[in-house]
Design an enzyme around this catalytic site. Structure first.
Site, short mmCIF file in Angstrom:
data_model
loop_
_atom_site.label_atom_id
_atom_site.label_comp_id
_atom_site.label_asym_id
_atom_site.label_seq_id
_atom_site.Cartn_x
_atom_site.Cartn_y
_atom_site.Cartn_z
N LYS A 121 -10.96 5.51 0.24
CA LYS A 121 -10.88 4.30 -0.58
C LYS A 121 -12.05 3.38 -0.24
O LYS A 121 -12.34 3.12 0.94
CB LYS A 121 -9.54 3.59 -0.32
CG LYS A 121 -9.23 2.43 -1.25
CD LYS A 121 -7.81 1.95 -1.01
CE LYS A 121 -7.38 0.86 -1.98
NZ LYS A 121 -5.97 0.47 -1.79
N CYS A 175 -6.58 3.12 -6.17
CA CYS A 175 -6.00 1.81 -6.47
C CYS A 175 -7.06 0.73 -6.70
O CYS A 175 -7.66 0.64 -7.76
CB CYS A 175 -5.01 1.40 -5.38
SG CYS A 175 -3.74 0.25 -5.97
N GLU A 201 -1.25 7.04 -4.46
CA GLU A 201 -1.90 6.60 -3.21
C GLU A 201 -0.94 6.76 -2.02
O GLU A 201 0.24 6.42 -2.12
CB GLU A 201 -2.32 5.13 -3.36
CG GLU A 201 -2.95 4.50 -2.13
CD GLU A 201 -3.31 3.04 -2.34
OE1 GLU A 201 -4.10 2.51 -1.54
OE2 GLU A 201 -2.80 2.43 -3.31
#
Length: 553
Positions: free
Chosen positions: A116, A152, A41
Site C-alpha cells: 500500500k 484502499c 484489504e
C-alpha cells in the site's frame, strides 16, 4: 477472462478460518471458470487489526497461513490476498517495520507482494502507526492483460475530484502511465451514511478520466465500532456500474473482461438503497449482530423506558439476534407515567420479546436512607435524578452478568453530545447502538419502520421526549428542541463550523454558546462510554480524539 470478487466478513485475528474462507471461495470460483479471485484489504487477518500488529507471532501466523493457502488453492486460479508483510529494511531506513500488502498467489507459490502506497492518518485510520508506505508501482500481467493493484487509500488522491492533493503521489496516475488495462482496488472502507454514492462517484470520475475499467472490492461486517458495508463493484470504460455486491453480507460475484477491447461486463448487480433510513437501519443491525457474535454473545438485554431510543434499539436487536434472544427490562419509578409503561409493554408485544418489570422505588428508598445523613436539608436535584438512572444501570448489569447477556445502551448522539445521559447509569453497556444517530434521525428511522404497519407504538412517536426523572419532566426543559439542537451539533461536530458561522445560519448566539459548552463539558462522559457504532464521519468513537481537561476558547 472471468474475474471473481469475494466480499468477505473476516473475524479479526482468526487467520486460519479467514484463510479457509478464501480457499473455499477460490474453489467455487474455479468451478465457474474464473482465472482471478480478488479479496478485500487485509483479508487474511481482518481490518483493522490495530495493536495486534505489534505481536510478532500474529505476523508470523499470517505468513504461515499465506504459504498454506498458496499450496491449497486450485492451480487454475490466481488469488489476490490482503496480508501484512515485514519491511526488512525498516531499521536502516528509520521506517515502520511492516507493510500493508497484497500477495498474488497461484499454483503453490507466492508470486509477488505489493505494498500500500498511501497510508491514511485521519478519522479512524492510524496506519502510519504500524506501516511503511510502499514506493513501487504495483501491477502484474495475466493472460496478456496488465492489471494494476491499489489498496484502499491508494484510490483516494485524485486532485481533480477533490480539488486538493492529500499525498505527494497518485498511485492511479502512476498505473495509467504504466499502461495498465484494468485497475483493481482491495479495500476495507468503513461505512458512513451515503458513502457508497461517494465511492461510485469517485470511481466513475477515475474511469471516465482515464478510460480504464475498475474493480473495487470492499470488506463487509462489523468490527468493534466500525461497520463495513461491502457494496463491492465494477465499472466499465463508460463509467457504468456493471456489477455490485449485496450490502451488509458476504458475496461472491463474477465479471467478464473482454481481452480484445479490455472492458468489463457483468449481470450481477444489487441496487443501492432508496431510503437513507433503510441504509442506516441495516447498517446498525449488522453492527449489533457482528459485535455480539464476534464477542461471543448470543443474547442481548436492554432497558425499556417507553421512549423512542430504547424502542429503536430493541427493534434493531430483534432484527440482529432474533426475538427469542432479546430481553427487555421495564424499571418504572414513581415519576414514570402510566403511558410510558403501556408504551413499553406494547413494544414488547409488537416485537414478541421477553420482558420483566422491576420497579425501582425500593432501591430509591434505600439510597435515600443511606444518603440522608449527607443529603438532609438539601433540595432534590441532579444527584437524586441520576441515582434513578444508576439504579437501573446496576440492575441491568447484574442481569447481564448473571445470564451472560450483552447489555445494549440506548442513548442517541444528541444526548451523548451534550451530556444528557448518566455515567454509570443509562450509559452502562457493552455497545452504544445509536450513539452516532441524532435524535431527529432516530424519529425518522422509527417512522420508516412503521411504513407497513406498527412496530414502534404510535404514542412513542408523538409524545414529547422525557427522561422522567422528576415530575412532568420534558427534554426541552433542559435542551433546545431537537431539530434546532441537532442542526447546531451537526455544524459544530461534523462540519467544524465556528460560532460565527453557526450564528450566520440563523441560530441564536446565546444558545450556540450554551450547546458548545455542554459538548465540551461532557467529554469525560464520552471517554467512558461503550463503543459507539459509527454512522457518520464524526462519531464519538475511535476517530474522536478530544482532550478532557482543556480550557474552552
Amino acid at each position: 477472462m472471468k474475474i471473481s470478487i469475494v466480499q468477505l466478513n473476516p473475524i479479526i485475528g482468526d487467520i486460519a478460518n479467514n484463510a479457509q474462507k478464501i480457499r473455499e471461495k477460490a474453489e467455487l470460483a474455479v468451478k465457474k471458470g474464473a482465472k482471478l479471485l480478488i479479496t478485500p484489504e487485509l483479508s487474511l487477518c481482518g481490518y483493522p487489526p490495530r495493536d495486534l500488529l505489534l505481536q510478532q507471532s500474529f505476523i508470523d501466523d499470517m505468513g504461515y497461513q499465506l504459504q498454506q493457502l498458496a499450496q491449497e488453492i486450485p492451480p487454475e486460479i490466481h488469488v489476490l490476498v490482503g496480508t501484512v508483510t515485514f519491511n526488512t529494511l525498516a531499521h536502516e531506513q528509520g521506517k515502520k517495520p511492516l507493510y500493508n500488502s497484497v500477495a498474488l498467489i497461484n499454483n503453490g507459490k507466492i508470486h509477488q507482494i505489493y505494498h500500500k502506497r498511501l497510508l491514511p492518518t485521519y478519522d479512524v485510520f492510524e496506519e502510519d502507526r504500524y506501516f511503511s508506505a510502499g514506493n513501487e508501482v504495483n501491477f502484474f500481467t495475466l493472460d496478456g492483460v496488465k492489471i494494476g493493484i491499489t489498496i484502499c487509500e491508494d484510490l483516494w488522491n485524485d486532485e481533480q475530484f477533490w480539488g486538493k492533493k492529500s499525498y505527494a503521489v497518485n498511485p492511479i496516475q502512476d498505473l495509467v502511465n504504466e499502461g495498465v488495462d484494468l485497475i483493481v482496488n482491495l479495500s476495507a472502507s468503513p461505512y458512513i451514511v451515503g458513502k457508497q454514492k461517494l465511492r461510485e462517484e469517485l470511481l466513475k470520475h477515475i474511469v471516465t478520466k482515464y478510460q480504464i475499467p475498475i474493480i473495487y472490492v470492499n470488506q463487509v461486517g462489523g468490527n468493534d465500532d466500525l461497520i463495513f458495508d461491502g457494496f463491492s463493484c465494477g465499472l466499465n470504460k463508460k463509467g457504468d456500474v456493471i456489477a455490485r455486491c449485496f450490502p451488509y453480507e458476504e458475496d461472491l460475484i463474477y465479471l467478464n473482461l473482454d481481452q480484445n477491447n479490455r472492458d468489463l461486463s457483468s449481470n450481477y448487480i444489487h441496487n443501492l438503497f432508496d431510503r437513507e433510513e433503510e441504509e442506516m437501519y441495516q447498517a446498525l443491525v449488522l453492527g449489533v449482530k457482528d459485535y455480539a457474535q464476534k464477542c461471543g454473545f448470543s443474547k442481548a438485554i436492554l432497558g425499556l423506558s417507553g421512549g423512542i431510543d430504547s424502542a429503536l434499539v430493541a427493534t434493531i436487536a430483534v432484527s440482529a439476534l432474533g426475538k427469542d434472544n432479546v430481553f427487555g427490562v421495564l424499571m418504572p419509578s414513581p415519576y414514570s407515567s402510566d403511558h410510558s409503561i403501556i408504551d413499553a409493554e406494547n413494544l414488547v408485544k409488537n416485537l414478541g420479546i421477553k420482558s420483566e418489570i422491576i420497579p425501582i422505588q425500593e432501591g430509591m428508598n434505600s439510597f435515600d436512607l443511606m444518603l440522608n445523613p449527607l443529603f438532609k436539608n438539601t433540595e432534590f436535584g441532579i444527584a437524586e435524578e441520576n441515582l434513578q438512572s444508576r439504579i437501573r444501570g446496576t440492575l441491568l448489569m447484574a442481569i447481564a452478568n448473571k445470564f451472560g447477556y450483552l447489555l445494549l445502551s440506548t442513548g442517541n448522539k444528541s444526548e451523548m453530545a451534550v451530556g444528557y445521559c448518566t455515567l454509570y447509569g443509562d450509559m452502562n453497556g457493552g455497545l452504544a447502538v445509536i450513539g452516532d444517530v441524532p435524535k431527529t434521525k432516530v424519529f425518522n428511522i422509527c417512522k420508516w419502520l412503521n411504513k407497513n404497519g406498527e412496530i414502534i407504538p404510535n404514542n412513542i412517536l408523538i409524545k414529547p421526549p422525557s427522561a422522567e426523572l422528576k415530575p412532568n419532566q420534558k427534554d426541552e426543559d433542559s435542551l433546545p428542541p431537537y431539530d434546532i439542537l441537532d442542526d447546531i451539533l451537526e455544524r459544530y461536530i461534523n462540519q467544524h463550523q465556528s460560532v460565527d458561522n453557526i450564528e450566520k445560519s440563523g441560530h441564536n448566539l446565546k444558545l450556540i454558546k450554551k450547546v458548545i459548552k455542554l459538548v465540551d463539558r461532557a467529554e469525560f462522559k464520552r471517554k467512558q462510554a461503550p463503543p459507539v457504532l459509527k454512522m457518520t464521519d464524526r462519531a464519538f468513537g475511535t476517530g474522536w480524539k478530544m482532550p478532557i481537561a482543556y480550557k474552552n476558547r
